[in-house]
Design an enzyme around this catalytic site. Structure first.
Site, PDB file in Angstrom:
ATOM      1  CG  HIS A 306     -30.464   6.714  -3.062  1.00 40.89           C
ATOM      2  ND1 HIS A 306     -30.659   7.070  -1.757  1.00 40.89           N
ATOM      3  CD2 HIS A 306     -29.282   7.283  -3.430  1.00 40.89           C
ATOM      4  CE1 HIS A 306     -29.664   7.840  -1.354  1.00 40.89           C
ATOM      5  NE2 HIS A 306     -28.811   7.974  -2.343  1.00 40.89           N
ATOM      6  CG  ASP A 364     -23.396   7.385  -8.694  1.00 44.49           C
ATOM      7  OD1 ASP A 364     -23.774   6.851  -7.646  1.00 44.49           O
ATOM      8  OD2 ASP A 364     -22.522   8.270  -8.738  1.00 44.49           O
TER       9      ASP A 364
HETATM   10  C1  SDX Z   1     -24.749   6.571  -4.069  1.00 47.22           C
HETATM   11  O1  SDX Z   1     -26.538   6.727   0.582  1.00 47.22           O
HETATM   12  C2  SDX Z   1     -26.302   7.723  -0.255  1.00 47.22           C
HETATM   13  O2  SDX Z   1     -26.756   8.824  -0.055  1.00 47.22           O
HETATM   14  C3  SDX Z   1     -25.383   7.369  -1.460  1.00 47.22           C
HETATM   15  C4  SDX Z   1     -25.214   8.476  -2.504  1.00 47.22           C
HETATM   16  C5  SDX Z   1     -24.450   9.679  -1.947  1.00 47.22           C
HETATM   17  O3  SDX Z   1     -24.581  10.770  -2.525  1.00 47.22           O
HETATM   18  O4  SDX Z   1     -23.623   9.461  -0.998  1.00 47.22           O
HETATM   19  O5  SDX Z   1     -26.484   8.905  -2.972  1.00 47.22           O
HETATM   20  C6  SDX Z   1     -24.387   7.964  -3.693  1.00 47.22           C
HETATM   21  O6  SDX Z   1     -24.146   5.648  -3.574  1.00 47.22           O
HETATM   22  C7  SDX Z   1     -25.921   6.347  -4.999  1.00 47.22           C
HETATM   23  C8  SDX Z   1     -26.239   4.827  -5.202  1.00 47.22           C
HETATM   24  C9  SDX Z   1     -25.259   4.304  -6.254  1.00 47.22           C
HETATM   25  N1  SDX Z   1     -25.350   2.836  -6.377  1.00 47.22           N
HETATM   26  C10 SDX Z   1     -25.894   2.251  -7.461  1.00 47.22           C
HETATM   27  O7  SDX Z   1     -26.432   2.863  -8.394  1.00 47.22           O
HETATM   28  C11 SDX Z   1     -25.758   0.730  -7.478  1.00 47.22           C
HETATM   29  C12 SDX Z   1     -27.090   0.084  -7.871  1.00 47.22           C
HETATM   30  N2  SDX Z   1     -28.048   0.309  -6.798  1.00 47.22           N
HETATM   31  C13 SDX Z   1     -28.163  -0.677  -5.778  1.00 47.22           C
HETATM   32  O8  SDX Z   1     -27.104  -1.505  -5.540  1.00 47.22           O
HETATM   33  C14 SDX Z   1     -29.042  -0.277  -4.615  1.00 47.22           C
HETATM   34  O9  SDX Z   1     -30.129   0.353  -5.142  1.00 47.22           O
HETATM   35  C15 SDX Z   1     -28.429   0.581  -3.521  1.00 47.22           C
HETATM   36  C16 SDX Z   1     -27.165  -0.003  -2.991  1.00 47.22           C
HETATM   37  C17 SDX Z   1     -28.146   1.948  -4.048  1.00 47.22           C
HETATM   38  C18 SDX Z   1     -29.453   0.679  -2.409  1.00 47.22           C
HETATM   39  O10 SDX Z   1     -29.531  -0.571  -1.843  1.00 47.22           O
HETATM   40  P1  SDX Z   1     -30.569  -0.866  -0.644  1.00 47.22           P
HETATM   41  O11 SDX Z   1     -31.157   0.368  -0.087  1.00 47.22           O
HETATM   42  O12 SDX Z   1     -29.906  -1.793   0.308  1.00 47.22           O
HETATM   43  O13 SDX Z   1     -31.735  -1.524  -1.391  1.00 47.22           O
HETATM   44  P2  SDX Z   1     -31.839  -3.064  -1.576  1.00 47.22           P
HETATM   45  O14 SDX Z   1     -30.540  -3.574  -2.091  1.00 47.22           O
HETATM   46  O15 SDX Z   1     -32.413  -3.643  -0.339  1.00 47.22           O
HETATM   47  O16 SDX Z   1     -32.879  -3.141  -2.782  1.00 47.22           O
HETATM   48  C19 SDX Z   1     -34.244  -3.189  -2.502  1.00 47.22           C
HETATM   49  C20 SDX Z   1     -34.797  -4.103  -3.588  1.00 47.22           C
HETATM   50  C21 SDX Z   1     -34.048  -5.427  -3.678  1.00 47.22           C
HETATM   51  O17 SDX Z   1     -34.971  -6.380  -4.170  1.00 47.22           O
HETATM   52  P3  SDX Z   1     -35.611  -7.417  -3.081  1.00 47.22           P
HETATM   53  O18 SDX Z   1     -34.472  -8.128  -2.374  1.00 47.22           O
HETATM   54  O19 SDX Z   1     -36.440  -6.574  -2.131  1.00 47.22           O
HETATM   55  O20 SDX Z   1     -36.455  -8.371  -3.926  1.00 47.22           O
HETATM   56  O21 SDX Z   1     -34.608  -3.459  -4.879  1.00 47.22           O
HETATM   57  C22 SDX Z   1     -33.728  -4.246  -5.667  1.00 47.22           C
HETATM   58  C23 SDX Z   1     -33.009  -5.207  -4.736  1.00 47.22           C
HETATM   59  O22 SDX Z   1     -32.682  -6.417  -5.441  1.00 47.22           O
HETATM   60  N3  SDX Z   1     -32.778  -3.314  -6.294  1.00 47.22           N
HETATM   61  C24 SDX Z   1     -32.390  -3.366  -7.559  1.00 47.22           C
HETATM   62  C25 SDX Z   1     -31.526  -2.273  -7.710  1.00 47.22           C
HETATM   63  N4  SDX Z   1     -31.400  -1.625  -6.563  1.00 47.22           N
HETATM   64  C26 SDX Z   1     -32.167  -2.274  -5.675  1.00 47.22           C
HETATM   65  N5  SDX Z   1     -32.688  -4.221  -8.565  1.00 47.22           N
HETATM   66  C27 SDX Z   1     -32.100  -3.961  -9.754  1.00 47.22           C
HETATM   67  N6  SDX Z   1     -31.271  -2.921  -9.987  1.00 47.22           N
HETATM   68  C28 SDX Z   1     -30.958  -2.073  -8.991  1.00 47.22           C
HETATM   69  N7  SDX Z   1     -30.120  -1.048  -9.230  1.00 47.22           N
END
Ligand code: SDX
EC number: 2.3.3.16
Length: 429
Positions: A306, A364
């Protein structure tokens, strides 16, 4: 920097910037005059350090895993309240008295029907159209039916449009589901509560009476509460930006639905269940954990991570409890997908990669298992998220319209394209 001002010196220019204090959580540095003073922009493409507005609706402490709506913890609202009470709180800022709640419920219930012409709108879609595509179209089309509540400068029309949106989303969502499965539409019944009405519109058939299971209706209502609002997430920011141009609320909510559909946002509940189904068995979990950690693999654990929560999403804990309640009520002793989800969470939360990156289950991760058990196909999961989030979008939209500082949202950019150059005739290229 003192308690009220900060001085930024950059590129030979200095800028005096005001600090603005919060009630709780981070204060902000008001950079509205930065360009004027320094001829420079700030750069923050994912808005990781940028407050886009002032708001008093929802507060999230990502490090502590705290979610407050108008100051009330989500755990208490989910435990003691119902969804329409939370809608009232988000819209008006206070919990309703018994009389206010009765009046609000009455007003919402008497806006649940949609114009009969709307049913023809659905027949333009293929039966196998994704229900979110149908919702984008149909919610936007509401603007064509309600010209008496699209003047956003009129507080009365804004409130009528707000109630219409909250009241009609379950009806439209149920119609999208019924159209998807080839069953006739079911009209709302005014003597049912919000969640029971929705379940009946989805699962009743003309050939027999549908009796709502109160345990499942309560679970549905709680799931709506958990998804109602969440500060300035991507879809809410979309609704605010659309609304800042003066667009009508139905069009703004349609824009929010489109944004929510993405798998990184509200589409994650559908993607998370599809991921658990693809994993298939507990012994394949390590393979997927490895893929999630592999920088060269675009796979991510859906339902994990998140932007704000760097601790356990408080909604995920309540959702997990609701999952067990629903499976118990339905007599589902062992759901293989739940077993995989619990084991996947256990492994991930002990893995250095997830610990270091502070990746926890979000709202989720468990919702899909619950919604599947309630009888919904995965294609309806994000529709249910949009149904619940409509009140959050509408409350934030109203707050934006009423904000004296509100202006059309128009970000700038860091331009790295070609400097000016002369046109070259094709004969000389
Ligand atoms: C919702 O914003 C809100 O409030 C949203 C929400 C709401 O109620 O409106 O809470 C609802 O959208 C919840 C999130 C649902 N999405 C997912 O579950 C999809 C999987 N999660 C990711 O795609 C990710 O965690 C996000 C999109 C939710 C957050 O992305 P960020 O904040 O841009 O974080 P990031 O992509 O920069 O990740 C930081 C690091 C990265 O590694 P590095 O590049 O630093 O090496 O963490 C890793 C990412 O690769 N990472 C993950 C991961 N999520 C982040 N690695 C593996 N699996 C994951 N799920």
């Amino acid at each position: 920097m003192d308690n009220n001002n900060a001085c930024v010196v950059v590129g030979g220019h200095s800028a005096e910037l005001k600090l603005r204090s919060s009630t709780i959580g981070p204060s902000v540095l008001d950079i509205g005059s930065l360009y004027e003073q320094t001829k420079m922009f700030t750069y923050d493409p994912g808005f990781t350090s940028t407050a886009s507005c002032e708001s008093s609706i929802t507060f999230i402490d990502g490090d502590e895993g705290v979610l407050l709506h108008r100051g009330y913890p989500i755990e208490q609202l989910a435990e003691h309240g119902d969804f329409l009470e939370v809608c009232y709180l988000l819209l008006y800022g206070e919990l309703p008295t018994a009389a206010q709640k009765k009046d609000f419920d009455y007003r919402v219930v008497h806006h649940t029907m949609v114009h009969e012409q709307m049913s023809r709108f659905f027949t333009g879609f293929r039966r196998d159209a994704h229900p979110m595509a149908v919702m984008c179209g149909c919610v936007g089309a509401l603007s064509a039916f309600y010209h008496d509540s699209t003047d956003i400068t009129d507080p009365h029309q804004r409130m009528v449009a707000s109630l219409r949106m909250i009241a009609k989303m379950p009806t439209l969502a149920a119609m999208a589901y019924k159209y998807h499965i080839g069953q006739p539409f079911v009209y709302p019944k005014n003597d049912l509560d919000y969640a029971s009405n929705f379940l009946r519109m989805c699962f009743a058939v003309p050939c027999e009476e549908y009796v709502v299971n109160p345990v499942l209706a309560r679970a549905m209502d709680r799931i709506f509460i958990l998804h109602a609002d969440h500060e300035q997430n991507a879809s809410t920011s979309t609704v605010r930006l659309a609304g800042s141009s003066g667009a009508n609320p139905f069009a703004c909510v349609a824009a929010g639905i489109a944004c929510l559909w993405g798998p990184a946002h509200g589409g994650a509940n559908e993607a998370a269940l599809n991921m658990l189904t693809e994993i298939g068995t507990v012994d394949r979990i390590p393979e997927y954990i490895a893929r999630a950690k592999d920088k060269n693999d675009p796979f991510r654990l859906m339902g994990f991570g998140h932007r704000v929560y760097k601790n356990y999403d408080p909604r995920a804990k309540i959702m997990q409890k609701t999952t067990h309640e629903v499976l118990g009520e339905l007599g589902i002793k062992d759901d293989p997908l739940l077993d995989i989800a619990i084991e996947l969470e256990r492994i991930a939360l002990t893995d250095d990669y997830f610990i270091e990156k502070k990746l926890y289950p979000n709202v989720d991760f468990y919702s899909g298992i619950t919604l599947k058990a309630l009888g919904f196909p995965t294609t309806m999961f994000t529709v249910l998220f949009a149904l619940a989030r409509t009140v959050g979008w509408i409350a934030q939209w109203n707050e934006m319209i009423e904000d004296p500082e509100q202006r059309i949202g128009r970000p700038r950019q860091l331009y790295t394209g070609e400097p000016q150059r002369e046109y070259v005739p094709v004969s000389k290229r």
